[in-house]
Design a protein around this motif. Structure first.
Motif, PDB file in Angstrom:
ATOM      1  N   ARG A 129       0.812  -1.220   0.000  1.00 40.23           N
ATOM      2  CA  ARG A 129       0.000   0.000   0.000  1.00 40.23           C
ATOM      3  C   ARG A 129       0.845   1.270   0.000  1.00 40.23           C
ATOM      4  O   ARG A 129       0.441   2.294  -0.540  1.00 40.23           O
ATOM      5  CB  ARG A 129      -0.923  -0.025   1.225  1.00 40.23           C
ATOM      6  N   ASP A 130       2.041   1.217   0.587  1.00 40.96           N
ATOM      7  CA  ASP A 130       2.904   2.393   0.641  1.00 40.96           C
ATOM      8  C   ASP A 130       3.370   2.766  -0.769  1.00 40.96           C
ATOM      9  O   ASP A 130       3.771   1.898  -1.544  1.00 40.96           O
ATOM     10  CB  ASP A 130       4.115   2.105   1.535  1.00 40.96           C
ATOM     11  N   HIS A 155       2.694  -0.459  -6.294  1.00 46.65           N
ATOM     12  CA  HIS A 155       1.836   0.262  -5.345  1.00 46.65           C
ATOM     13  C   HIS A 155       0.393  -0.194  -5.526  1.00 46.65           C
ATOM     14  O   HIS A 155      -0.171  -0.073  -6.611  1.00 46.65           O
ATOM     15  CB  HIS A 155       1.972   1.768  -5.596  1.00 46.65           C
ATOM     16  N   PRO A 187      -2.966   0.720  -3.730  1.00 48.27           N
ATOM     17  CA  PRO A 187      -3.634   1.568  -2.733  1.00 48.27           C
ATOM     18  C   PRO A 187      -4.958   0.968  -2.251  1.00 48.27           C
ATOM     19  O   PRO A 187      -6.031   1.298  -2.743  1.00 48.27           O
ATOM     20  CB  PRO A 187      -3.840   2.881  -3.484  1.00 48.27           C
ATOM     21  N   ASP A 188      -4.869   0.066  -1.284  1.00 49.49           N
ATOM     22  CA  ASP A 188      -6.033  -0.631  -0.744  1.00 49.49           C
ATOM     23  C   ASP A 188      -5.774  -0.852   0.746  1.00 49.49           C
ATOM     24  O   ASP A 188      -4.710  -1.349   1.126  1.00 49.49           O
ATOM     25  CB  ASP A 188      -6.189  -1.964  -1.477  1.00 49.49           C
ATOM     26  N   LEU A 189      -6.729  -0.497   1.595  1.00 51.12           N
ATOM     27  CA  LEU A 189      -6.553  -0.655   3.038  1.00 51.12           C
ATOM     28  C   LEU A 189      -6.436  -2.124   3.457  1.00 51.12           C
ATOM     29  O   LEU A 189      -5.959  -2.420   4.552  1.00 51.12           O
ATOM     30  CB  LEU A 189      -7.687   0.025   3.797  1.00 51.12           C
ATOM     31  N   VAL A 247      -4.432  -4.101   2.091  1.00 58.75           N
ATOM     32  CA  VAL A 247      -3.048  -4.442   1.752  1.00 58.75           C
ATOM     33  C   VAL A 247      -2.130  -3.758   2.753  1.00 58.75           C
ATOM     34  O   VAL A 247      -2.285  -2.575   3.043  1.00 58.75           O
ATOM     35  CB  VAL A 247      -2.726  -3.982   0.306  1.00 58.75           C
ATOM     36  N   ASP A 248      -1.166  -4.520   3.310  1.00 60.06           N
ATOM     37  CA  ASP A 248      -0.191  -3.935   4.241  1.00 60.06           C
ATOM     38  C   ASP A 248       0.666  -2.886   3.527  1.00 60.06           C
ATOM     39  O   ASP A 248       0.838  -2.952   2.308  1.00 60.06           O
ATOM     40  CB  ASP A 248       0.744  -5.013   4.784  1.00 60.06           C
ATOM     41  N   PRO A 249       1.239  -1.940   4.288  1.00 62.47           N
ATOM     42  CA  PRO A 249       2.128  -0.946   3.664  1.00 62.47           C
ATOM     43  C   PRO A 249       3.242  -1.609   2.842  1.00 62.47           C
ATOM     44  O   PRO A 249       3.529  -1.185   1.730  1.00 62.47           O
ATOM     45  CB  PRO A 249       2.688  -0.171   4.855  1.00 62.47           C
ATOM     46  N   HIS A 290       3.539  -5.383   1.765  1.00 62.91           N
ATOM     47  CA  HIS A 290       2.779  -6.616   1.912  1.00 62.91           C
ATOM     48  C   HIS A 290       3.578  -7.855   1.530  1.00 62.91           C
ATOM     49  O   HIS A 290       3.501  -8.881   2.194  1.00 62.91           O
ATOM     50  CB  HIS A 290       1.509  -6.542   1.057  1.00 62.91           C
TER      51      HIS A 290
END
Length: 108
Positions: free
Chosen positions: A32-33, A39, A41-43, A45-47, A49
């Motif tokens: 997610r970072d 990248h 961008p999904d909550l 998904v860990d920063p 992952h």
């Protein structure tokens, strides 16, 4: 070692926009970072992952960085080995990531 990252976005009218990018690294981070190579961008998904590491013989090792894991061909795991000749579909949150090869180069 080089990965080819192909993203496919679908517009409301069904038209697809395909973009290719070459990443010259033996391993990629996915998460997610925004600082990750891939990248997502999904909550859900860990920063950071997972890590995808290109191995000899046309294989990619996929390893979860945390405890969430990921899906491969419908099964939840924390580590997997993918043969690029046969490929595989991975799921991270709401994203599908297909691994395979394109003219011998790893395609993600």
């Amino acid at each position: 070692m080089t990965f080819r990252l192909r993203t496919v976005d679908t517009l409301a009218n069904g038209r697809e926009i395909v973009r290719d990018r070459v990443i010259d690294k033996p391993a990629l981070t996915l998460g997610r970072d925004a600082g990750n190579d891939v990248h997502l961008p999904d909550l859900a998904v860990d920063p950071v992952h997972a890590t995808l590491t290109l191995l000899p013989g046309g294989k990619v090792e996929v390893a979860a960085a945390g405890t969430l894991g990921f899906e491969i061909d419908g099964q939840t795991v924390t580590q997997a080995m993918v043969d690029l000749a046969t490929g595989a579909e991975l799921r991270f949150g709401g994203y599908r990531v297909r691994l395979g090869s394109d003219d011998g180069a790893p395609l993600l």
